[in-house]
Write a protein that holds these residues in place. Structure first.
Motif, PDB file in Angstrom:
ATOM      1  N   LEU A   1      -6.500  18.030   2.929  1.00 15.02           N
ATOM      2  CA  LEU A   1      -6.281  19.021   3.973  1.00 15.02           C
ATOM      3  C   LEU A   1      -6.442  20.392   3.331  1.00 15.02           C
ATOM      4  O   LEU A   1      -5.591  20.808   2.546  1.00 15.02           O
ATOM      5  N   GLN A   2      -7.543  21.046   3.652  1.00 19.06           N
ATOM      6  CA  GLN A   2      -7.768  22.394   3.178  1.00 19.06           C
ATOM      7  C   GLN A   2      -7.126  23.353   4.176  1.00 19.06           C
ATOM      8  O   GLN A   2      -7.488  23.334   5.367  1.00 19.06           O
ATOM      9  N   MET A   3      -6.206  24.156   3.697  1.00 17.60           N
ATOM     10  CA  MET A   3      -5.472  25.071   4.567  1.00 17.60           C
ATOM     11  C   MET A   3      -5.778  26.508   4.151  1.00 17.60           C
ATOM     12  O   MET A   3      -5.455  26.910   3.030  1.00 17.60           O
ATOM     13  N   ASN A   4      -6.410  27.237   5.049  1.00 17.72           N
ATOM     14  CA  ASN A   4      -6.754  28.635   4.801  1.00 17.72           C
ATOM     15  C   ASN A   4      -6.008  29.545   5.770  1.00 17.72           C
ATOM     16  O   ASN A   4      -5.490  29.082   6.786  1.00 17.72           O
ATOM     17  N   SER A   5      -5.977  30.813   5.443  1.00 18.22           N
ATOM     18  CA  SER A   5      -5.323  31.809   6.300  1.00 18.22           C
ATOM     19  C   SER A   5      -3.922  31.359   6.704  1.00 18.22           C
ATOM     20  O   SER A   5      -3.549  31.399   7.884  1.00 18.22           O
ATOM     21  N   LEU A   6      -3.174  30.934   5.726  1.00 20.88           N
ATOM     22  CA  LEU A   6      -1.846  30.381   6.003  1.00 20.88           C
ATOM     23  C   LEU A   6      -0.911  31.428   6.577  1.00 20.88           C
ATOM     24  O   LEU A   6      -0.973  32.618   6.210  1.00 20.88           O
TER      25      LEU A   6
ATOM     26  N   GLY B   1      -2.992  33.176   2.301  1.00 24.74           N
ATOM     27  CA  GLY B   1      -3.476  32.381   1.182  1.00 24.74           C
ATOM     28  C   GLY B   1      -3.954  31.004   1.601  1.00 24.74           C
ATOM     29  O   GLY B   1      -3.991  30.660   2.783  1.00 24.74           O
ATOM     30  N   SER B   2      -4.320  30.215   0.591  1.00 25.97           N
ATOM     31  CA  SER B   2      -4.869  28.878   0.825  1.00 25.97           C
ATOM     32  C   SER B   2      -4.186  27.848  -0.049  1.00 25.97           C
ATOM     33  O   SER B   2      -3.701  28.167  -1.144  1.00 25.97           O
ATOM     34  N   LEU B   3      -4.175  26.646   0.425  1.00 23.16           N
ATOM     35  CA  LEU B   3      -3.717  25.486  -0.342  1.00 23.16           C
ATOM     36  C   LEU B   3      -4.577  24.297   0.056  1.00 23.16           C
ATOM     37  O   LEU B   3      -5.084  24.226   1.180  1.00 23.16           O
ATOM     38  N   ARG B   4      -4.689  23.363  -0.882  1.00 25.87           N
ATOM     39  CA  ARG B   4      -5.398  22.115  -0.592  1.00 25.87           C
ATOM     40  C   ARG B   4      -4.463  20.953  -0.883  1.00 25.87           C
ATOM     41  O   ARG B   4      -4.039  20.761  -2.026  1.00 25.87           O
ATOM     42  N   LEU B   5      -4.142  20.192   0.135  1.00 24.59           N
ATOM     43  CA  LEU B   5      -3.319  19.013  -0.022  1.00 24.59           C
ATOM     44  C   LEU B   5      -4.195  17.791  -0.251  1.00 24.59           C
ATOM     45  O   LEU B   5      -5.293  17.693   0.306  1.00 24.59           O
ATOM     46  N   SER B   6      -3.678  16.866  -1.053  1.00 23.78           N
ATOM     47  CA  SER B   6      -4.371  15.606  -1.310  1.00 23.78           C
ATOM     48  C   SER B   6      -3.439  14.452  -0.993  1.00 23.78           C
ATOM     49  O   SER B   6      -2.226  14.551  -1.190  1.00 23.78           O
ATOM     50  N   CYS B   7      -4.018  13.370  -0.552  1.00 23.60           N
ATOM     51  CA  CYS B   7      -3.252  12.154  -0.262  1.00 23.60           C
ATOM     52  C   CYS B   7      -4.059  10.972  -0.760  1.00 23.60           C
ATOM     53  O   CYS B   7      -5.148  10.697  -0.245  1.00 23.60           O
ATOM     54  N   VAL B   8      -3.526  10.289  -1.768  1.00 28.23           N
ATOM     55  CA  VAL B   8      -4.230   9.181  -2.400  1.00 28.23           C
ATOM     56  C   VAL B   8      -3.568   7.866  -2.013  1.00 28.23           C
ATOM     57  O   VAL B   8      -2.342   7.728  -2.120  1.00 28.23           O
ATOM     58  N   ALA B   9      -4.380   6.919  -1.592  1.00 25.66           N
ATOM     59  CA  ALA B   9      -3.887   5.587  -1.251  1.00 25.66           C
ATOM     60  C   ALA B   9      -4.079   4.648  -2.433  1.00 25.66           C
ATOM     61  O   ALA B   9      -5.123   4.673  -3.092  1.00 25.66           O
ATOM     62  N   SER B  10      -3.067   3.834  -2.686  1.00 24.79           N
ATOM     63  CA  SER B  10      -3.163   2.853  -3.768  1.00 24.79           C
ATOM     64  C   SER B  10      -2.575   1.535  -3.290  1.00 24.79           C
ATOM     65  O   SER B  10      -1.786   1.483  -2.346  1.00 24.79           O
TER      66      SER B  10
ATOM     67  N   VAL C   1       0.850  -1.189   0.000  1.00 21.69           N
ATOM     68  CA  VAL C   1       0.000   0.000   0.000  1.00 21.69           C
ATOM     69  C   VAL C   1       0.887   1.241   0.000  1.00 21.69           C
ATOM     70  O   VAL C   1       1.869   1.310   0.743  1.00 21.69           O
ATOM     71  N   GLN C   2       0.528   2.197  -0.852  1.00 19.20           N
ATOM     72  CA  GLN C   2       1.307   3.437  -0.943  1.00 19.20           C
ATOM     73  C   GLN C   2       0.401   4.649  -0.762  1.00 19.20           C
ATOM     74  O   GLN C   2      -0.778   4.619  -1.147  1.00 19.20           O
ATOM     75  N   LEU C   3       0.972   5.689  -0.192  1.00 20.19           N
ATOM     76  CA  LEU C   3       0.285   6.963  -0.057  1.00 20.19           C
ATOM     77  C   LEU C   3       1.048   8.004  -0.863  1.00 20.19           C
ATOM     78  O   LEU C   3       2.270   8.116  -0.733  1.00 20.19           O
ATOM     79  N   GLN C   4       0.318   8.753  -1.693  1.00 26.15           N
ATOM     80  CA  GLN C   4       0.938   9.771  -2.536  1.00 26.15           C
ATOM     81  C   GLN C   4       0.341  11.119  -2.174  1.00 26.15           C
ATOM     82  O   GLN C   4      -0.846  11.362  -2.412  1.00 26.15           O
ATOM     83  N   ALA C   5       1.184  11.984  -1.610  1.00 25.56           N
ATOM     84  CA  ALA C   5       0.724  13.321  -1.224  1.00 25.56           C
ATOM     85  C   ALA C   5       1.063  14.323  -2.316  1.00 25.56           C
ATOM     86  O   ALA C   5       2.100  14.209  -2.983  1.00 25.56           O
ATOM     87  N   SER C   6       0.209  15.312  -2.480  1.00 25.17           N
ATOM     88  CA  SER C   6       0.436  16.362  -3.473  1.00 25.17           C
ATOM     89  C   SER C   6      -0.289  17.625  -3.047  1.00 25.17           C
ATOM     90  O   SER C   6      -1.093  17.618  -2.102  1.00 25.17           O
ATOM     91  N   GLY C   7      -0.004  18.720  -3.760  1.00 25.92           N
ATOM     92  CA  GLY C   7      -0.723  19.963  -3.520  1.00 25.92           C
ATOM     93  C   GLY C   7       0.074  21.041  -2.817  1.00 25.92           C
ATOM     94  O   GLY C   7      -0.413  22.164  -2.650  1.00 25.92           O
ATOM     95  N   GLY C   8       1.283  20.725  -2.394  1.00 32.27           N
ATOM     96  CA  GLY C   8       2.093  21.730  -1.732  1.00 32.27           C
ATOM     97  C   GLY C   8       2.586  22.782  -2.712  1.00 32.27           C
ATOM     98  O   GLY C   8       2.415  22.663  -3.920  1.00 32.27           O
ATOM     99  N   GLY C   9       3.199  23.827  -2.159  1.00 35.01           N
ATOM    100  CA  GLY C   9       3.732  24.880  -3.012  1.00 35.01           C
ATOM    101  C   GLY C   9       4.055  26.119  -2.204  1.00 35.01           C
ATOM    102  O   GLY C   9       4.072  26.087  -0.969  1.00 35.01           O
ATOM    103  N   LEU C  10       4.303  27.194  -2.936  1.00 34.47           N
ATOM    104  CA  LEU C  10       4.612  28.493  -2.339  1.00 34.47           C
ATOM    105  C   LEU C  10       3.354  29.355  -2.349  1.00 34.47           C
ATOM    106  O   LEU C  10       2.702  29.494  -3.400  1.00 34.47           O
ATOM    107  N   VAL C  11       3.018  29.910  -1.204  1.00 40.71           N
ATOM    108  CA  VAL C  11       1.816  30.736  -1.096  1.00 40.71           C
ATOM    109  C   VAL C  11       2.115  31.913  -0.181  1.00 40.71           C
ATOM    110  O   VAL C  11       2.939  31.805   0.730  1.00 40.71           O
ATOM    111  N   GLN C  12       1.460  33.021  -0.442  1.00 38.48           N
ATOM    112  CA  GLN C  12       1.637  34.200   0.399  1.00 38.48           C
ATOM    113  C   GLN C  12       0.869  34.068   1.701  1.00 38.48           C
ATOM    114  O   GLN C  12      -0.136  33.334   1.764  1.00 38.48           O
ATOM    115  N   PRO C  13       1.309  34.755   2.733  1.00 38.23           N
ATOM    116  CA  PRO C  13       0.540  34.743   3.989  1.00 38.23           C
ATOM    117  C   PRO C  13      -0.903  35.149   3.741  1.00 38.23           C
ATOM    118  O   PRO C  13      -1.175  36.085   2.983  1.00 38.23           O
TER     119      PRO C  13
END
Length: 123
Positions: free
Chosen positions: A79-84, A15-24, A1-13
């Protein structure tokens, strides 16, 4: 079983980002999924996670700003991240517990980590 995370990046204070983690892979149960983060020289810490009874648990520093959710049909946790804030900068890892059958049909329980996705909050 593997977990693949994605969605990270550079954002201004602020701001928002949404991370995803898919299991396969081959499993019949995925539970207690969560997100953790780590900065250099520090221990990995809990950000948000589902507990064994399906409720959610958040670190105090992200309460009210971050939301964990899941789509069981897609074996995905978000993981929805707001007001970073700059202090949210870290490598974010997903984790979950899996149940699977061995070749001899025994039930195997494992706790797996994804590879991490970097979140940088900076102006």
């Amino acid at each position: 079983v593997q977990l693949q995370a994605s969605g990270g990046g550079l954002v201004q204070p602020g701001g928002s980002l949404r991370l995803s983690c898919v299991a396969s892979g081959s499993f019949f149960s995925m539970s207690e999924a969560g997100w953790y983060r780590q900065t250099p020289g520090r221990q990995r810490e809990l950000v948000a996670a589902f507990t064994s009874d399906g409720s959610t648990n958040y670190a105090g520093s992200v309460q009210g700003r971050f939301t964990i959710s899941r789509d069981n049909s897609k074996n995905t946790v978000y993981l929805q991240m707001n007001s970073l804030k700059p202090e949210d900068t870290a490598a974010y890892y997903c984790n979950a517990q899996f149940l699977a059958y061995s070749p001899t049909m025994e039930i195997i329980a494992t706790k797996n980590w994804g590879q991490g996705t970097q979140v940088t909050v900076s102006s």
